[in-house]
Design a protein around this motif. Structure first.
Motif, mmCIF file in Angstrom:
data_model
loop_
_atom_site.group_PDB
_atom_site.id
_atom_site.type_symbol
_atom_site.label_atom_id
_atom_site.label_comp_id
_atom_site.label_asym_id
_atom_site.label_seq_id
_atom_site.Cartn_x
_atom_site.Cartn_y
_atom_site.Cartn_z
ATOM 1 N N THR A 15 40.691 24.522 27.766
ATOM 2 C CA THR A 15 39.628 25.295 28.396
ATOM 3 C C THR A 15 39.905 26.789 28.253
ATOM 4 N N TYR A 16 38.873 27.545 28.362
ATOM 5 C CA TYR A 16 39.011 28.996 28.250
ATOM 6 C C TYR A 16 38.658 29.629 29.588
ATOM 7 N N SER A 17 39.620 30.238 30.169
ATOM 8 C CA SER A 17 39.420 30.792 31.508
ATOM 9 C C SER A 17 38.864 32.203 31.439
ATOM 10 N N ASP B 54 29.456 27.565 43.601
ATOM 11 C CA ASP B 54 28.110 27.040 43.377
ATOM 12 C C ASP B 54 27.147 28.151 42.959
ATOM 13 N N ASP B 55 27.416 29.332 43.419
ATOM 14 C CA ASP B 55 26.550 30.448 43.043
ATOM 15 C C ASP B 55 26.838 30.917 41.623
ATOM 16 N N LEU B 56 28.070 30.769 41.210
ATOM 17 C CA LEU B 56 28.438 31.235 39.875
ATOM 18 C C LEU B 56 28.187 30.160 38.815
ATOM 19 N N TYR C 113 25.213 29.782 29.849
ATOM 20 C CA TYR C 113 25.710 30.322 28.579
ATOM 21 C C TYR C 113 26.734 29.418 27.923
ATOM 22 N N GLY C 114 26.995 28.296 28.522
ATOM 23 C CA GLY C 114 27.957 27.387 27.903
ATOM 24 C C GLY C 114 28.337 26.263 28.837
ATOM 25 N N LYS C 115 29.263 25.479 28.350
ATOM 26 C CA LYS C 115 29.721 24.334 29.129
ATOM 27 C C LYS C 115 30.844 24.763 30.064
ATOM 28 N N VAL C 116 30.504 24.829 31.334
ATOM 29 C CA VAL C 116 31.505 25.242 32.315
ATOM 30 C C VAL C 116 32.287 24.010 32.771
ATOM 31 N N VAL C 117 33.570 24.049 32.521
ATOM 32 C CA VAL C 117 34.406 22.914 32.912
ATOM 33 C C VAL C 117 34.739 22.967 34.396
ATOM 34 N N ASP C 118 35.152 24.116 34.832
ATOM 35 C CA ASP C 118 35.532 24.231 36.243
ATOM 36 C C ASP C 118 35.453 25.682 36.690
ATOM 37 N N ALA D 220 36.898 35.255 40.779
ATOM 38 C CA ALA D 220 36.818 33.821 40.493
ATOM 39 C C ALA D 220 37.267 33.563 39.064
ATOM 40 N N PHE D 221 37.531 32.311 38.797
ATOM 41 C CA PHE D 221 37.940 31.896 37.454
ATOM 42 C C PHE D 221 36.969 30.841 36.950
ATOM 43 N N VAL D 222 36.353 31.166 35.864
ATOM 44 C CA VAL D 222 35.395 30.229 35.273
ATOM 45 C C VAL D 222 35.972 29.716 33.967
ATOM 46 N N ARG D 223 36.076 28.423 33.878
ATOM 47 C CA ARG D 223 36.668 27.824 32.681
ATOM 48 C C ARG D 223 35.584 27.230 31.809
ATOM 49 N N TYR D 224 35.568 27.686 30.613
ATOM 50 C CA TYR D 224 34.601 27.165 29.644
ATOM 51 C C TYR D 224 35.285 26.154 28.739
#
Length: 269
Positions: free
Chosen positions: A15-17, A30-32, A39-44, A60-64
């Motif tokens: 995953t790409y954080s 939930d808001d993010l 814009y892509g597949k958000v894993v977590d 926050a950390f968004v993992r793609y």
DNA sequence: GTTGAGCGTT
């Protein structure tokens, strides 16, 4: 937690954080999610929160799942106004285990032999200061207290060392920080013999020698007795016959208030 | 109820 229903970190190997900074304290995963998922597949999505209050720390950390999508999200969502705040989206540079990250991806090919610590730039958290003080003042008999203090101590040590050039350590000590360091150090020493009996609450902390009510009222009262009279305290002047409100604010009853003074002296000294 | 530099949890 702030995940999608999972308890721990999912497969972060592929995953790409992305690090999302400058988000509001009320923004949740939930808001993010809808924003980043477009814009892509958000894993977590993970939002570090405070152990005490549970509030988010503002990032926050968004993992793609794919780097290209993550890159696109960075370019599209960076600078976007979320909840009235302009967020900052960028690739994470550090992993949860202090691993290096390349373009948001964690590089696991890191030699473990080299016990490398986080050599990230020294950051200062003014929030932790008041929060730390609040912690110990309320109750530090929590199971996660040791864990927290250890982490904060490490963090503070970094900052302290870095800022030593700007301000002498005496300044911090003069502000009453010496006590914290002393306790922290003693705790470290006690860590050698991790005995539950020793970790039990000391009898000196069990009783509450400090009386918040009299002390709090005694301080301003002694400073300016007339002020309380001038203050239009229409909250409940007669509906609360508490000890704080003396029936005779005159100095003639100052001897009655000797109790407060004693408590104050005991607490102060 | 508040705050605003920064890099993370079971």
């Amino acid at each position: 937690m702030s995940h999608f229903g999972r308890s721990g970190p999912p497969d972060i190997t592929d995953t790409y954080s992305l690090l999302v900074l400058n988000i509001t304290f009320r923004t949740t995963a939930d808001d993010l999610f809808p924003l980043f998922d477009k814009y892509g597949k958000v894993v977590d999505i993970f939002i570090p929160r405070d152990r005490r209050t549970g509030d988010s720390r503002g990032f926050a950390f968004v993992r793609y799942k794919y780097a290209d999508e993550a890159q696109k999200a960075v370019e599209r969502l960076d600078g976007r106004v979320v909840d009235g705040r302009e967020i900052t989206v960028q690739f994470a540079k550090y992993g949860p285990n202090a691993e290096r990250i390349h373009k948001g991806r964690i590089i696991e090919s890191f030699p473990k032999s080299k016990h490398r610590s986080r050599s990230r730039s020294p950051r200062r958290r003014h929030r932790d200061d008041y929060r730390d003080r609040d912690y110990r003042r309320r109750s530090r008999s929590r199971s996660y207290d040791r864990y927290e203090r250890d982490r904060y101590a490490r963090d503070r040590d970094y900052r302290h060392r870095s800022r030593s050039r700007s301000a002498s350590p005496d300044s911090y000590r003069g502000r009453g920080r010496g006590r914290y360091d002393d306790e922290r150090r003693s705790s470290s020493r006690s860590r050698d013999s991790a005995s539950p009996a020793r970790r039990s609450p000391s009898p000196r902390r069990s009783p509450s020698p400090r009386n918040p009510s009299p002390v709090k009222d005694g301080s301003p009262d002694r400073r300016s007795p007339d002020r309380r009279s001038l203050t239009p305290r229409s909250s409940s002047p007669h509906g609360r016959p508490a000890a704080s409100r003396s029936p005779s604010p005159r100095n003639s009853d100052g001897d009655v208030r000797v109790n407060s003074a004693s408590c104050e002296e005991l607490s102060g000294l």
